[in-house]
Design an enzyme around this catalytic site. Structure first.
Site, short mmCIF file in Angstrom:
data_model
loop_
_atom_site.label_atom_id
_atom_site.label_comp_id
_atom_site.label_asym_id
_atom_site.label_seq_id
_atom_site.Cartn_x
_atom_site.Cartn_y
_atom_site.Cartn_z
N TYR A 1 7.88 5.28 -3.32
CA TYR A 1 7.07 6.32 -3.97
C TYR A 1 7.66 7.72 -3.76
CZ TYR A 1 3.63 2.55 -3.12
OH TYR A 1 2.98 1.35 -3.02
N TYR B 1 -7.16 -1.04 -5.69
CA TYR B 1 -5.71 -1.17 -5.51
C TYR B 1 -5.43 -2.57 -4.96
CZ TYR B 1 -1.02 -0.84 -3.65
OH TYR B 1 0.31 -1.08 -3.39
N ASP C 1 -10.18 -9.08 -1.85
CA ASP C 1 -8.92 -8.60 -1.29
C ASP C 1 -9.24 -7.82 -0.01
OD1 ASP C 1 -6.55 -7.41 -0.65
OD2 ASP C 1 -6.13 -6.60 -2.64
N LYS D 1 -1.80 -6.71 6.07
CA LYS D 1 -1.84 -5.48 6.86
C LYS D 1 -1.97 -5.69 8.39
CE LYS D 1 -1.38 -2.42 3.51
NZ LYS D 1 -2.19 -2.34 2.30
C1 LIG Z 1 -1.74 -2.72 0.91
C2 LIG Z 1 -2.60 -3.49 0.03
C3 LIG Z 1 -2.07 -4.47 -0.83
C4 LIG Z 1 -0.59 -4.71 -0.98
O1 LIG Z 1 0.01 -5.11 0.19
P1 LIG Z 1 1.61 -5.00 0.35
O2 LIG Z 1 1.89 -5.65 1.65
O3 LIG Z 1 1.92 -3.54 0.34
O4 LIG Z 1 2.23 -5.71 -0.80
C5 LIG Z 1 -2.95 -5.20 -1.60
N1 LIG Z 1 -4.27 -5.00 -1.53
C6 LIG Z 1 -4.83 -4.08 -0.72
C7 LIG Z 1 -6.30 -3.93 -0.66
C8 LIG Z 1 -4.01 -3.29 0.08
O5 LIG Z 1 -4.55 -2.36 0.87
#
Ligand SMILES: *Cc1c(COP(=O)(O)O)cnc(C)c1O
Length: 418
Positions: A16, A144, A238, A267
């Site tokens: 980015y 996201y 997610d 994460k």
């Molecule tokens: C960070 C994130 C992703 C993507 O994860 P990456 O490891 O960066 O590919 C997907 N969904 C959510 C909610 C996120 O915070």
């Protein structure tokens, strides 16, 4: 400047980042606890836990030791036709911890790929059940879900990279979260008109993270679950950002008492030590693949899936959740953030101050020079990186009260005199 930085910057391509105009990235030499130590001798308190990963602090000795021991025995072996104890044990533990009967665990290496797998899983679920036309998703404004093609396609269409890649991505459907009765009615009508082509709904439970730390109430998530039930849609939660205690419970879905059909995690899964993600599925999802027909098998398989080092790190990170009072620490962080960020409400240009679990957000009317603001934070000895017009704190969950005060003080000071 260390010599490796000068040489490396001629070759690195950073995320980015406008490589022509961006400020020099800071050279990091090492990390420990909540601290990032820079090559020039300065140290920073990390207020965002390296993109929300380092829940137990950096270099936690238990995780480092688990990875070291696993490296001696077996760093990696393919998971196709072979299986190993760290992955088996981790899957067993995640199945036990996850809500309801989310009991099947598919590993990958990044959050975006876990989302891709979740979406493919939902589409193939319908195909296996004789409804192959159900290939689209409904997602929410402000959400996201990652940077790969389909993950990007279900990310807020007004933000980020959507506009750039509009012609590249398959179109999906978007709606507002059902916060008001009006939103709810609109959502219901939208969904009614297209259930024939919808495979499911994807949502970040309780907090839209990268979209700007937007919080919403558990009853809104309950409404989304009920909507999916009414229209026979799969609900994908997610929890890549919210999972592992960030919002006050191990998983955010718990606060709404709902069980999604599919859930993604990443994460904080390995405590920020190694890349790992997973997609969890409920029994009824798995059953749609469990068949004599080889074509009904889930058609996905990342090369490094279930990497043994990463699974060992994740097992050690789960041990820490079991052994140490992380969720209590989140409650303490929540209280302290609430108390100490309150002063920001009086600062000119501050639109909103909000706290949920170990997330504190100060939303500004506008933020023009992010790089300049980041530099001011660095001068104050803290590492923060605003999202859009939101300055936020998501510190390691082990942060002590004094270090947290240094973070909140820096936020108030810099925003008052940027
Ligand atoms: C960070 C994130 C992703 C993507 O994860 P990456 O490891 O960066 O590919 C997907 N969904 C959510 C909610 C996120 O915070």
């Amino acid at each position: 400047m260390p010599s490796w930085l000068d040489a490396g910057l001629r070759h690195l391509w950073l995320p980015y980042t406008q490589m022509k105009t961006a400020r020099l990235p800071l050279a990091v030499e090492r990390t420990a606890g909540v601290n990032i130590f820079l090559a020039d001798g300065r140290s920073l308190i990390d207020g965002i836990a390296s993109w929300w990963t380092a829940a137990h602090g950096y270099n936690h000795p238990d995780i480092v030791q688990a990875v070291g021991q696993q490296a001696q025995r077996m760093p990696h072996v393919m998971l196709g036709g072979l299986v190993h104890e760290p992955a088996a044990r981790l899957a067993t533990r995640l199945a036990a911890l996850a809500p309801g009967d989310l009991e099947r665990v598919f590993f990958a290496e990044s959050g975006s790929v876990a989302v891709e797998v979740a979406l493919k899983m939902a589409v193939q679920y319908w195909r296996n059940r004789g409804e192959p036309h159900r290939t689209r998703f409904l997602a929410f404004y402000g959400g996201y879900h990652g940077d790969t093609a389909m993950a990007m396609a279900v990310t807020d269409p007004e933000e980020g990279m959507h506009a750039l890649f509009r012609d590249y991505m398959p179109r999906q459907h978007f709606s507002s979260l059902p916060v008001t009765p009006h939103d709810e009615a609109v959502l219901e009508t939208t969904v009614k008109g297209m259930t024939h082509e919808l495979a499911g709904v994807i949502v970040e439970p309780l907090v839209q993270g990268a979209g700007g730390m937007r919080f919403y109430d558990p009853h809104v998530l309950q409404k989304v679950r009920a909507l999916c039930d009414r229209h026979h849609l799969l609900l994908i939660a997610d929890e890549i950002f919210t999972g592992f205690g960030r919002t006050g419970t191990l998983f955010a879905c718990e606060q709404a008492g709902i069980v999604p059909d599919i859930m993604t995690l990443s994460k904080a899964l390995t405590g920020g030590v190694l890349p790992l993600s997973c997609t969890l599925a409920r029994q009824h999802i798995f059953q749609a693949f469990f068949d004599d027909d080889p074509e009904k098998a889930l058609m996905h398989g990342p090369t490094y899936m279930g990497n043994a080092l990463a699974c060992a790190a994740a097992n050690a990170a789960l041990d820490l959740f079991e052994r140490e009072p992380r969720l209590q620490q989140v409650r303490e962080i929540e209280q302290q953030l609430t108390d100490e960020l309150a002063v920001c409400r009086n600062i000119k240009g501050v639109k909103d101050v909000r706290v949920k679990g170990a997330i504190g957000a100060v939303e500004l009317d506008a933020l023009s020079g992010r790089d300049a603001l980041v530099s001011r934070f660095v001068e104050e000895g803290v590492w923060l990186r605003p999202l859009g017009n939101v300055v936020y704190l998501t510190p390691p969950l082990i942060i002590g009260a004094d270090d947290l005060t240094r973070l909140t003080t820096a936020v108030a000071k810099v925003l008052a005199a940027p």
